[in-house]
Scaffold this motif. Structure first.
Motif, PDB file in Angstrom:
ATOM      1  N   LYS A 710       1.266  -0.979  -0.068  1.00  0.00           N
ATOM      2  CA  LYS A 710       0.063   0.018  -0.041  1.00  0.00           C
ATOM      3  C   LYS A 710       1.093   1.214   0.262  1.00  0.00           C
ATOM      4  CE  LYS A 710      -2.948  -1.441   2.965  1.00  0.00           C
ATOM      5  NZ  LYS A 710      -3.939  -1.024   4.303  1.00  0.00           N
ATOM      6  N   GLU A 711       2.018   1.281   0.612  1.00  0.00           N
ATOM      7  CA  GLU A 711       3.182   2.492   0.811  1.00  0.00           C
ATOM      8  C   GLU A 711       3.445   2.685  -0.573  1.00  0.00           C
ATOM      9  OE1 GLU A 711       5.771   2.265   3.362  1.00  0.00           O
ATOM     10  OE2 GLU A 711       4.595   1.770   5.253  1.00  0.00           O
ATOM     11  N   GLN A 712       4.079   1.200  -1.138  1.00  0.00           N
ATOM     12  CA  GLN A 712       4.409   1.622  -3.014  1.00  0.00           C
ATOM     13  C   GLN A 712       2.877   2.156  -3.953  1.00  0.00           C
ATOM     14  OE1 GLN A 712       6.030  -2.207  -3.628  1.00  0.00           O
ATOM     15  NE2 GLN A 712       7.182  -2.409  -2.335  1.00  0.00           N
ATOM     16  N   SER A 713       2.104   1.727  -3.827  1.00  0.00           N
ATOM     17  CA  SER A 713       1.319   2.691  -4.751  1.00  0.00           C
ATOM     18  C   SER A 713       0.319   3.700  -3.570  1.00  0.00           C
ATOM     19  CB  SER A 713      -0.031   0.842  -4.549  1.00  0.00           C
ATOM     20  OG  SER A 713      -0.460   0.709  -3.335  1.00  0.00           O
ATOM     21  N   ALA A 714       1.048   4.149  -2.813  1.00  0.00           N
ATOM     22  CA  ALA A 714      -0.143   5.312  -2.747  1.00  0.00           C
ATOM     23  C   ALA A 714       0.205   6.943  -3.558  1.00  0.00           C
ATOM     24  CB  ALA A 714       0.847   5.521  -0.637  1.00  0.00           C
ATOM     25  N   THR A 715       1.352   6.576  -4.136  1.00  0.00           N
ATOM     26  CA  THR A 715       0.981   8.250  -5.389  1.00  0.00           C
ATOM     27  C   THR A 715       0.991   7.850  -6.926  1.00  0.00           C
ATOM     28  OG1 THR A 715       3.741   7.121  -5.683  1.00  0.00           O
ATOM     29  CG2 THR A 715       3.313   9.067  -3.468  1.00  0.00           C
ATOM     30  N   ARG A 718      -3.321   3.362  -9.861  1.00  0.00           N
ATOM     31  CA  ARG A 718      -3.684   2.752 -10.239  1.00  0.00           C
ATOM     32  C   ARG A 718      -2.451   1.583  -9.991  1.00  0.00           C
ATOM     33  NH1 ARG A 718      -8.197  -1.318 -10.839  1.00  0.00           N
ATOM     34  NH2 ARG A 718      -6.907  -3.113 -11.776  1.00  0.00           N
ATOM     35  N   ALA A 719      -2.256   0.463  -9.303  1.00  0.00           N
ATOM     36  CA  ALA A 719      -0.365  -0.365  -9.930  1.00  0.00           C
ATOM     37  C   ALA A 719      -0.836  -1.948  -9.563  1.00  0.00           C
ATOM     38  CB  ALA A 719       0.334   0.191  -8.474  1.00  0.00           C
ATOM     39  N   SER A 720       0.362  -2.574  -9.783  1.00  0.00           N
ATOM     40  CA  SER A 720       0.320  -3.738  -9.948  1.00  0.00           C
ATOM     41  C   SER A 720       1.694  -4.839  -9.350  1.00  0.00           C
ATOM     42  CB  SER A 720      -0.500  -4.487 -11.662  1.00  0.00           C
ATOM     43  OG  SER A 720       0.658  -4.116 -12.668  1.00  0.00           O
ATOM     44  N   TRP A 721       1.583  -5.982  -9.411  1.00  0.00           N
ATOM     45  CA  TRP A 721       2.308  -6.306  -9.015  1.00  0.00           C
ATOM     46  C   TRP A 721       3.233  -7.730  -9.853  1.00  0.00           C
ATOM     47  CZ3 TRP A 721       0.086  -3.947  -5.653  1.00  0.00           C
ATOM     48  CH2 TRP A 721       0.614  -2.095  -4.923  1.00  0.00           C
ATOM     49  N   GLN A 722       3.913  -8.410  -9.892  1.00  0.00           N
ATOM     50  CA  GLN A 722       3.896  -9.559  -9.941  1.00  0.00           C
ATOM     51  C   GLN A 722       4.533 -10.159 -10.164  1.00  0.00           C
ATOM     52  OE1 GLN A 722       2.863 -10.654 -14.228  1.00  0.00           O
ATOM     53  NE2 GLN A 722       3.751 -12.728 -14.503  1.00  0.00           N
ATOM     54  N   TRP A 723       5.378 -11.644  -9.165  1.00  0.00           N
ATOM     55  CA  TRP A 723       6.813 -12.385  -8.869  1.00  0.00           C
ATOM     56  C   TRP A 723       6.505 -13.249  -9.682  1.00  0.00           C
ATOM     57  CZ3 TRP A 723       2.522 -10.224  -5.752  1.00  0.00           C
ATOM     58  CH2 TRP A 723       3.450  -9.363  -4.844  1.00  0.00           C
ATOM     59  N   GLY A 724       8.009 -13.544 -10.459  1.00  0.00           N
ATOM     60  CA  GLY A 724       8.321 -14.799 -10.949  1.00  0.00           C
ATOM     61  C   GLY A 724       7.037 -14.796 -12.121  1.00  0.00           C
ATOM     62  N   ALA A 725       6.886 -15.939 -12.222  1.00  0.00           N
ATOM     63  CA  ALA A 725       5.409 -16.465 -13.392  1.00  0.00           C
ATOM     64  C   ALA A 725       4.584 -16.617 -12.467  1.00  0.00           C
ATOM     65  CB  ALA A 725       5.729 -18.451 -14.072  1.00  0.00           C
ATOM     66  N   SER A 731      -3.450  -2.912  -6.920  1.00  0.00           N
ATOM     67  CA  SER A 731      -4.172  -2.341  -6.285  1.00  0.00           C
ATOM     68  C   SER A 731      -4.859  -2.532  -5.345  1.00  0.00           C
ATOM     69  CB  SER A 731      -3.229  -0.771  -6.172  1.00  0.00           C
ATOM     70  OG  SER A 731      -4.254  -0.337  -7.863  1.00  0.00           O
ATOM     71  N   ALA A 732      -6.264  -2.879  -5.995  1.00  0.00           N
ATOM     72  CA  ALA A 732      -7.528  -2.429  -5.656  1.00  0.00           C
ATOM     73  C   ALA A 732      -7.995  -3.962  -5.174  1.00  0.00           C
ATOM     74  CB  ALA A 732      -8.504  -2.965  -6.718  1.00  0.00           C
ATOM     75  N   ASP A 733      -6.531  -5.159  -5.410  1.00  0.00           N
ATOM     76  CA  ASP A 733      -6.423  -6.453  -4.398  1.00  0.00           C
ATOM     77  C   ASP A 733      -5.920  -6.304  -3.665  1.00  0.00           C
ATOM     78  OD1 ASP A 733      -7.990  -7.526  -6.651  1.00  0.00           O
ATOM     79  OD2 ASP A 733      -5.812  -7.920  -8.186  1.00  0.00           O
ATOM     80  N   VAL A 734      -5.557  -5.548  -3.586  1.00  0.00           N
ATOM     81  CA  VAL A 734      -4.143  -5.506  -2.122  1.00  0.00           C
ATOM     82  C   VAL A 734      -4.868  -4.303  -0.708  1.00  0.00           C
ATOM     83  CG1 VAL A 734      -2.712  -4.115  -0.208  1.00  0.00           C
ATOM     84  CG2 VAL A 734      -2.109  -5.286  -3.347  1.00  0.00           C
ATOM     85  N   HIS A 735      -6.315  -3.700  -1.465  1.00  0.00           N
ATOM     86  CA  HIS A 735      -7.440  -2.976  -0.653  1.00  0.00           C
ATOM     87  C   HIS A 735      -7.943  -3.961  -0.402  1.00  0.00           C
ATOM     88  CE1 HIS A 735      -4.999   1.261  -0.798  1.00  0.00           C
ATOM     89  NE2 HIS A 735      -5.276   0.826  -1.736  1.00  0.00           N
ATOM     90  N   TRP A 736      -8.853  -4.791  -0.898  1.00  0.00           N
ATOM     91  CA  TRP A 736      -9.804  -5.746  -0.823  1.00  0.00           C
ATOM     92  C   TRP A 736      -9.202  -6.344   1.009  1.00  0.00           C
ATOM     93  CZ3 TRP A 736     -10.406 -11.095  -1.072  1.00  0.00           C
ATOM     94  CH2 TRP A 736     -11.468 -11.557  -0.731  1.00  0.00           C
ATOM     95  N   LEU A 737      -8.127  -6.973  -0.081  1.00  0.00           N
ATOM     96  CA  LEU A 737      -7.483  -8.484   1.571  1.00  0.00           C
ATOM     97  C   LEU A 737      -7.299  -7.403   2.344  1.00  0.00           C
ATOM     98  CD1 LEU A 737      -6.782 -11.167   1.213  1.00  0.00           C
ATOM     99  CD2 LEU A 737      -4.648 -10.460   0.624  1.00  0.00           C
ATOM    100  N   SER A 738      -6.881  -6.319   2.216  1.00  0.00           N
ATOM    101  CA  SER A 738      -6.708  -5.409   3.542  1.00  0.00           C
ATOM    102  C   SER A 738      -7.641  -5.748   4.207  1.00  0.00           C
ATOM    103  CB  SER A 738      -5.552  -4.222   3.283  1.00  0.00           C
ATOM    104  OG  SER A 738      -6.197  -3.888   4.203  1.00  0.00           O
ATOM    105  N   THR A 739      -8.725  -4.737   3.818  1.00  0.00           N
ATOM    106  CA  THR A 739     -10.291  -5.224   4.413  1.00  0.00           C
ATOM    107  C   THR A 739     -10.725  -6.953   4.563  1.00  0.00           C
ATOM    108  OG1 THR A 739     -10.319  -2.971   3.185  1.00  0.00           O
ATOM    109  CG2 THR A 739     -12.297  -4.471   4.223  1.00  0.00           C
ATOM    110  N   HIS A 740     -10.673  -6.862   4.285  1.00  0.00           N
ATOM    111  CA  HIS A 740     -11.161  -8.633   4.013  1.00  0.00           C
ATOM    112  C   HIS A 740     -10.460  -8.939   5.428  1.00  0.00           C
ATOM    113  CE1 HIS A 740     -12.939 -12.583   3.361  1.00  0.00           C
ATOM    114  NE2 HIS A 740     -11.761 -13.091   3.908  1.00  0.00           N
TER     115      HIS A 740
END
Length: 923
Positions: A710-715, A718-725, A731-740
């Protein structure tokens, strides 16, 4: 005194010309009248050669009086009736003796007979030349001459026909009736249809000798065709056996006396031999006459026990005993489709795949009418709405039922009652008895067991549309979530026939009441010429009228925004997820119309003071993203209801994106929320190395990772991340999971599925790490969670769609299926599951769905028995019962319950037009 030519003497003259010896004998026997002194020849034109035998009369020697024949007591009955006791007379004397028989006693006639015999004996020695014999043969005793003379002096009776003529006439009559029934079939296809009907005929109706049977079925069910087959079977038997009478075909309305008299008149004698009698269209006469004809038939088969009678009628015509009734079963849709292809002359006849159009294949009347409509409309170019509305009008035009005004007013009310209660209406609660009788007489309504229904289901939609047009049924009531599937074609009929302004008003009502109904109707009324085009060419002068003043908002833009607002109002809480909103309102638009292209830009906060503003240079504006979220240009939608299609197109594109992402909101307690939470948490914690994550994730560790993201996407917007494959999260997924996580009990987040339970010996394939019991258990859990998740998706996001969503319309649901385990574990094929989603009358709407899965090696649950159960399930408007086969639902892929639930939902949304095409999922 004279008598008609007896049958025994008539037959030879009808079937063969006289021989030379016969002509010579006649010449010698009948040169002149037998009365002494007359001298008048028996043969008017040429007494020498003996032409025109039919001008003579044959008289019994015994005289007749008012008491009947006066027999010579010196002679026995046989001698009195013998041909040797007859005398040939000229027509003048024959008429005189007939008029005054008492003036000619038997003694006098016998004397004349003796004189005639003497004359004959003298004439025997006279010789005729071959030329004279040929002349006599050429002009005497021909078939035409005999027929003409007999017709003049004898009233016609079927006995005048030979048996061969009667059989031939019956055969030609049968063919004629069949062709008349196929009068709507193209002439070049009639023969093919007749051949098809002969090849696909089922068992012939059974009517024992001395019995009455009645084929009872509604309009167009094929009663007459069934009776024709029974009748034809009797004709075949009559050809082979001279002791069987030629079968009779009688129209009920043409029987003016008793049925027994009609049969005797048609046969020419009493029905003493085996005889089949068909009385067709009993419903064409009044109920009283129908009852009388049925009573006549019952008496007829008792008096003449070798007679069998088959009557055809629609329900309600005459009182039919239960043991007399022969119902006509409806056709299967497959049989109707085969006949349709035969009529059209195509191997692959195509009709719109709808519940109602499949019903059109269940009776021959509807199949032939359907073929006519398809040929006229070019097969695939005709919609289901056009088919149904056109067929109803065509059949009503053909039937032309005569009815009182009161009856025509009752038909729309009856249709509305039937659709509202999803079935037939109790007659006693609908109308007085006399009105029920009048409804029956139209043939459009069937009264059976105190229940009223329409003879053809398409009449329900036809008259229900009339109920909507006349205001007897509010449109909001017909389009309500539970009512719409039954009313949908009636609604489509009304909207399609309405003027443009009225159709716009109907669409506003529909979108607010039920967006599924509005979307389905919008697709259904699109004509073949307009198709799916949202922007047909503007009418002459339309574009210029909208663009005369660049500062004025184009009218087409106002209509488009109004349509969008109507759709959003009906979608309720889902609306803000599909179109940008500010403070609960759709964000303002800047619009520009030029060259019949409309540009729409969605303004950022503070850019526009009004909801809709004309912006002259919008299409060429530099750096538009500084003022607008989004800008798009498209052909201006000027066609009928085109603004509604354009507005829906934008919204359903956003909906398709949500469906692909599987991010529609559900309650935190939903199984889909649990699967999404575990899927996102696993991506975040594994960072591409999934072996680092077991069956549990500590919430504290997860929350730390979330705070970092959330800190990385604050500015960023919309932001997105992908690790490897791994799969991408944003960022919407991150905020939803944090609320959930606030709804998660305990200190850890657990995987929704148990781990594998077979590790020794090391399995060759991944699916083998699960035991059979665990395979079945996980598969059952996934199916159950998918059903619960599907229900949650519908009730949270599509509350007004109701029964328009096919799977939701049959809730509560149970799962029945079979887990098939490969017999050889050395093969790479995994276990599969075959399952059916079936209605469950024992559960409540919010109960956990029951799941009954068996293993393939268990007895008592073969796949065939499951298919048999599925076939018993009733089709709904938007769903056909069926079975699904796929890999067993083990955790090979993430979000399996979610994928199933969204797959079912996508299929339902596509059926009502809220998805343009099927949505696929990558995992």
């Amino acid at each position: 005194m004279g008598a008609d030519v007896p049958p025994a003497s008539r037959t030879p003259l009808r079937h063969a010309p006289p021989t030379k010896s016969t002509i010579k004998e006649l010449y010698a026997t009948a040169l002149a009248c037998g009365i002494p002194g007359c001298g008048e020849p028996l043969y008017r034109e040429n007494p020498v050669t003996g032409q025109r035998l039919l001008n003579s009369r044959i008289a019994h020697i015994h005289a007749r009086s008012q008491g009947g024949p006066r027999w010579d007591p010196a002679m026995g009955e046989q001698d009195n009736r013998s041909f040797g006791n007859l005398i040939l007379l000229c027509e003048r004397h024959a008429s005189e003796i007939d008029a005054t028989p008492d003036d000619y006693p038997a003694d006098r006639l016998r004397a004349w007979k003796e004189q005639q015999i003497e004359t004959r004996s003298r004439a025997v020695g006279l010789a005729l030349s071959d030329a004279e014999v040929a002349q006599a043969a050429a002009v005497s005793f021909t078939m035409d001459d005999l027929t003409e003379r007999l017709s003049a002096i004898v009233p016609f009776t079927p006995r005048l026909r030979s048996r061969e003529e009667g059989l031939d006439l019956a055969l030609r009559s049968c063919r004629a009736r069949s062709r008349v029934r196929l009068r709507s079939t193209p002439a070049d296809r009639v023969r093919a249809v007749l051949v098809w009907m002969a090849e696909h005929a089922g068992p012939v109706a059974a009517v024992p000798e001395g019995s009455l049977r009645v084929l009872v079925a509604p309009m167009g069910a094929g009663k007459s065709e069934e009776a024709e087959r029974w009748w034809s079977q009797g004709l075949t038997q009559a050809w082979a056996d001279p002791e069987i009478d030629i079968p009779l075909w009688l129209e009920a309305r043409e029987i003016t006396s008793t049925l027994a008299q009609a049969v005797q008149d048609a046969l020419g004698n009493d029905p003493v031999r085996t005889c089949r009698v068909v009385v067709d269209n009993l419903d064409a006469v009044s109920p009283r006459e129908a009852d009388q004809l049925l009573c006549d038939a019952r008496q007829l088969v008792l008096v003449w026990p070798r007679v069998s009678v088959l009557v055809t009628t629609r329900p309600g015509a005459g009182r039919v005993e239960d043991n007399e009734r022969l119902p006509v079963p409806p056709w299967s849709s497959q049989r109707g489709l085969e006949l349709l292809r035969t009529v059209l002359g195509e191997d692959h006849a195509r009709i719109p795949e709808r519940h109602e159009t499949r019903q059109l294949l269940t009776s021959p009347l509807q199949v032939h009418a359907l073929a006519g409509r398809l040929r006229a409309g070019g097969d695939t170019q005709i919609s289901a709405r056009e088919l149904l509305s056109g067929l109803a009008a065509d059949i009503l035009q053909r039937e032309r039922p005569q009815a009182l005004t009161e009856v025509w007013q009752a038909l729309p009310r009856l249709a509305a009652r039937i659709l509202n209660q999803h079935g037939p209406v109790q007659a006693s609660s609908f109308a007085p008895q006399h009105l029920v009788w009048e409804l029956e007489k139209t043939g459009l309504v069937v009264h059976d067991g105190d229940l009223l229904r329409f003879a053809l289901p398409l009449f329900e939609q036809h008259f229900a549309a009339q109920s909507l047009r006349e205001g007897h049924t509010p449109l909001e009531s017909a389009a309500a979530p539970q009512s719409f599937p039954d009313w949908r074609y009636a609604i489509a009929f009304v909207v399609a026939a309405a003027p443009d302004e009225e159709a716009e008003a109907f669409m506003r009502t529909l979108t607010h009441t039920n967006p599924a109904a509005a979307s389905w109707v919008l697709d259904e009324i699109a004509t073949a010429h307009e198709g799916r085009h949202l922007s047909p060419a503007a009418p002459a002068g339309k574009a210029s009228a909208d663009s005369d003043d660049p500062q004025q908002v184009p009218a087409v833009a106002r209509r488009l925004r109004d349509a969008t607002l109507s759709w959003l109002a009906g979608l309720e809480s889902l609306g803000p997820l599909l179109a940008r909103h500010e403070q609960g309102r759709l964000i303002p638009w800047a619009v520009q119309l030029g060259h019949d292209w409309l540009t729409v830009a969605q303004a950022r906060p503070g850019v526009l003071d009004e909801d809709l503003v004309a912006w002259p240079d919008l299409a060429s504006l530099p750096n538009p993203l500084t003022r607008f979220h989004h800008r798009t240009s498209f052909p201006a939608p000027h066609g009928r209801l085109a603004c509604w299609e354009r507005a829906r197109s934008e919204l359903r594109q956003a909906l398709a994106d949500r469906m692909r992402q599987r991010t529609l909101p559900v309650a935190p307690t939903s199984p889909l929320a649990a699967e999404r939470a575990w899927f996102l948490a696993r991506q975040i914690m594994a960072k591409g190395q999934y072996s680092r994550v077991g069956q549990h994730i500590r919430l504290s560790d997860l929350q730390t990772e979330l705070d970092t993201l959330k800190e990385q996407s604050a500015t960023y917007v919309r932001a997105s991340w992908q690790w490897g494959a791994g799969r991408k999260i944003d960022s919407a997924d991150v905020h939803w999971l944090s609320t959930h996580l606030h709804h998660v009990q305990g200190d850890t987040l657990a995987s929704p599925r148990p781990p594998a339970d077979r590790t020794s010996p090391p399995p060759r394939f991944f699916w083998q790490t699960y035991s059979l019991a665990l395979t079945r258990s996980i598969t059952a859990d996934v199916l159950r969670d998918a059903l619960i998740g599907y229900r949650d998706l519908v009730e949270v996001n599509f509350p007004r769609f109701g029964a328009a969503l096919g799977l939701y319309s049959v809730f509560p649901i149970r799962v029945e299926g079979l887990v098939v385990v490969p017999p050889d574990e050395s093969q790479p094929q995994p276990a599969t599951v075959t399952y059916a989603l079936r209605p469950d009358a024992t559960s409540g709407p919010q109960d956990r769905p029951a799941v009954d899965l068996r293993l393939s090696d268990e007895s008592g649950f073969p796949e065939e028995s499951l298919w048999a159960k599925v076939r018993e399930d009733r089709s709904t408007a938007f769903r056909l019962p069926g079975m699904t086969q796929q890999e067993a639902l083990l955790p090979y892929h993430d979000r399996q319950a979610t994928n199933l639930a969204y797959r079912w939902l996508a299929r339902d949304l596509q059926a009502v037009g809220w998805l343009e095409r099927a949505v696929t999922f990558s995992d």
